[in-house]
Design a protein around this motif. Structure first.
Motif, PDB file in Angstrom:
ATOM      1  N   PHE A   1      53.560  36.615  42.165  1.00 63.83           N
ATOM      2  CA  PHE A   1      53.419  35.217  41.783  1.00 63.83           C
ATOM      3  C   PHE A   1      52.711  34.453  42.896  1.00 63.83           C
ATOM      4  CE2 PHE A   1      57.199  36.685  39.482  1.00 63.83           C
ATOM      5  CZ  PHE A   1      56.896  36.279  38.188  1.00 63.83           C
ATOM      6  N   GLY A   2      51.945  33.452  42.515  1.00 64.30           N
ATOM      7  CA  GLY A   2      51.222  32.665  43.507  1.00 64.30           C
ATOM      8  C   GLY A   2      49.728  32.729  43.327  1.00 64.30           C
ATOM      9  N   ILE A   3      49.233  33.765  42.635  1.00 65.03           N
ATOM     10  CA  ILE A   3      47.817  33.833  42.265  1.00 65.03           C
ATOM     11  C   ILE A   3      47.622  32.898  41.068  1.00 65.03           C
ATOM     12  CG2 ILE A   3      46.031  35.365  41.349  1.00 65.03           C
ATOM     13  CD1 ILE A   3      47.360  37.618  42.908  1.00 65.03           C
ATOM     14  N   SER A   4      46.483  32.222  40.973  1.00 65.05           N
ATOM     15  CA  SER A   4      46.339  31.273  39.873  1.00 65.05           C
ATOM     16  C   SER A   4      45.039  31.468  39.098  1.00 65.05           C
ATOM     17  CB  SER A   4      46.460  29.829  40.385  1.00 65.05           C
ATOM     18  OG  SER A   4      45.436  29.530  41.323  1.00 65.05           O
ATOM     19  N   ALA A   5      44.002  30.679  39.408  1.00 62.95           N
ATOM     20  CA  ALA A   5      42.806  30.635  38.569  1.00 62.95           C
ATOM     21  C   ALA A   5      42.014  31.929  38.546  1.00 62.95           C
ATOM     22  CB  ALA A   5      41.900  29.488  39.020  1.00 62.95           C
ATOM     23  N   ASP A   6      42.262  32.811  39.499  1.00 62.92           N
ATOM     24  CA  ASP A   6      41.537  34.077  39.525  1.00 62.92           C
ATOM     25  C   ASP A   6      42.299  35.209  38.860  1.00 62.92           C
ATOM     26  OD1 ASP A   6      43.422  33.852  41.561  1.00 62.92           O
ATOM     27  OD2 ASP A   6      42.424  35.311  42.827  1.00 62.92           O
ATOM     28  N   GLY A   7      43.609  35.033  38.603  1.00 66.31           N
ATOM     29  CA  GLY A   7      44.331  36.163  38.007  1.00 66.31           C
ATOM     30  C   GLY A   7      45.810  35.938  37.788  1.00 66.31           C
ATOM     31  N   GLY A   8      46.261  34.687  37.631  1.00 66.94           N
ATOM     32  CA  GLY A   8      47.687  34.412  37.620  1.00 66.94           C
ATOM     33  C   GLY A   8      48.372  34.305  36.277  1.00 66.94           C
TER      34      GLY A   8
END
Length: 452
Positions: free
Chosen positions: A230-237
């Protein structure tokens, strides 16, 4: 359509790579025509994978980021020619040329991967990796403070997959919309498409019994329960299900329309599907990257638009063929057999084609056939051929001595395969000749025949 071919392929690849669980859904002409889960979402409890099991989709998220960008372009709040420093206070001018939004969308900034996501994910799952305290785009900006010095090409010239660029696009969406990236995607994409089980939030998975336990498949093939990054967003979350993703695929197949509402224009969809920069190592000839999607112009005579995703402990594939009106989503709770290949076999079958027309299926079948024990004249010497990924190992073992030499493929057809290695600064070749069940190997001075 008979789905037994697809199911047999899926089950065999899961078995060979020890994948715990997998889910798949296929759409055609605006309807879901097939959906099912295979294996376990949690091995310890025996809970099965279902079509509603939540799984991280990794870089398939990039197409959502690209779609959100195009929505703001249509509204006049963004231009594809805007430079990134207009929205994010960061200097990205490789060789003096500014990086624009279109360069980040197409991974053509000229900056090779900085591998922040790879380091973060490996650290989370307990693998050896440096610690990167990147919890926000502001942290990322500090990490990328001299990234332009890492560039090897001017913007627009060359493809280099750059997760960091999509994080910058996420911040751009926030600045242009006045909302958080996650809120914009939820409001403009997820809610209109009835993607009720798709989320970025850890809290949603913590209380959900139908959440796929993340697994690492270790070097011995053991399924090790792990942690989700958790913590990844616009690139792969994003976290989703194959049923939710089928709605997403149907939006593209309907040229941006969902239940009578035009969420994005057909022109924007077509822009996203246009290959702007060539992809390295093409599988089906000339291939390129569009906006958040890879584009295969000649997939069995059709244009395939697709993307894979991986956060190591969860993997994904989504792809669709516009002129045939078909698409497929595949999710799994570990890294095993490439889900892109499972997706492509499914799409080939839906087109009414024999999956053996796909090069990786033919190559895989031949490699499996080569595995075994080989002997020279009257059994004077023997060696074992085993498989190592897409290559082979030539192995000999005795009481006192043993050797294992890796060979890489150079040419493979249905009846012939040539592999090579380098020994003592010279190229060494191993050639296999297949005549029905008879397989002959020529290696250095030797002729060997498969005997078992």
């Amino acid at each position: 359509m008979d789905w037994q071919v697809v199911e047999g392929y899926v089950f065999e690849k899961m078995r060979k790579t020890n994948l715990p669980g997998l889910s798949i859904a296929a759409v055609k002409d605006g309807e879901i025509v097939y959906a099912r889960g295979f294996g376990f979402r949690d091995v310890e409890s025996g809970a099965p994978m279902t079509t509603q099991t939540r799984v991280g989709i990794g870089s398939v998220t990039k197409s959502f980021t690209a779609l959100a960008t195009m929505m703001l372009v249509e509204e006049g709040k963004l231009s594809l020619d805007d430079t990134i420093d207009k929205f994010v206070s960061i200097s990205l001018r490789p060789f003096g040329e500014p990086v624009r939004l279109r360069h980040l969308l197409t991974h053509s900034s000229g900056i090779p991967a900085l591998a922040y996501a790879e380091a973060f994910i490996r650290h989370v799952v307990g693998e050896d990796a440096p610690w990167l305290p990147i919890a926000s785009v502001d942290d990322l900006k500090a990490f990328m403070s001299d990234a332009e010095s890492w560039a090897v090409a001017k913007p627009g010239e060359k493809f280099f997959y750059l997760n960091e660029g999509y994080l910058l696009l996420g911040r751009t969406i926030e600045v242009a919309s006045g909302k958080s990236y996650e809120a914009f995607v939820k409001e403009r994409i997820l809610e209109p498409l009835d993607m009720t089980r798709t989320t970025f939030r850890r809290e949603d998975t913590a209380s959900d019994p139908d959440w796929a336990t993340p697994y690492v498949i270790d070097r011995d093939g053991k399924q090790i329960p792990s942690r989700f990054p958790f913590g990844i967003s616009a690139d792969g979350g994003l976290i989703s299900t194959v049923l939710d993703l089928s709605n997403y695929l149907r939006l593209y197949l309907a040229r941006g329309k969902w239940k009578g509402t035009q969420l994005v224009s057909p022109e924007s969809i077509e822009q996203m599907e246009t290959p702007y920069v060539p992809l390295p190592s093409p599988l089906f000839g000339a291939e390129g990257y569009g906006f958040g999607w890879s584009v295969y112009p000649n997939f069995l005579g059709h244009k395939l638009v697709a993307h894979s995703g991986s956060v190591l402990v969860h993997t994904a594939f989504a792809g669709y063929i516009p002129d045939a009106g078909i698409g497929v989503a595949v999710l799994a709770n570990a890294s095993g057999h490439p889900l892109s290949q499972i997706g492509m076999v499914t799409l080939a079958t839906m087109l009414g084609k024999d999956p053996e027309m796909l090069p990786f299926v033919r190559h895989d079948k031949l490699l499996e056939k080569l595995v075994g024990r080989y002997e020279t004249y009257k059994g004077t010497m023997s060696l074992q051929v085993s498989r190592k990924g897409d290559g082979i190992l030539l192995e000999t073992k005795g009481k006192l001595l043993e050797s294992s030499i890796p060979f890489l493929p150079e040419e493979i057809s249905d009846t012939y395969a040539r592999f090579f290695t380098v020994q003592h600064s010279r190229k060494v070749v191993a050639e296999f000749f297949v005549d029905g069940e008879k397989i002959t190997l020529l290696y250095e001075r030797y002729k060997l025949v498969k005997v078992g």
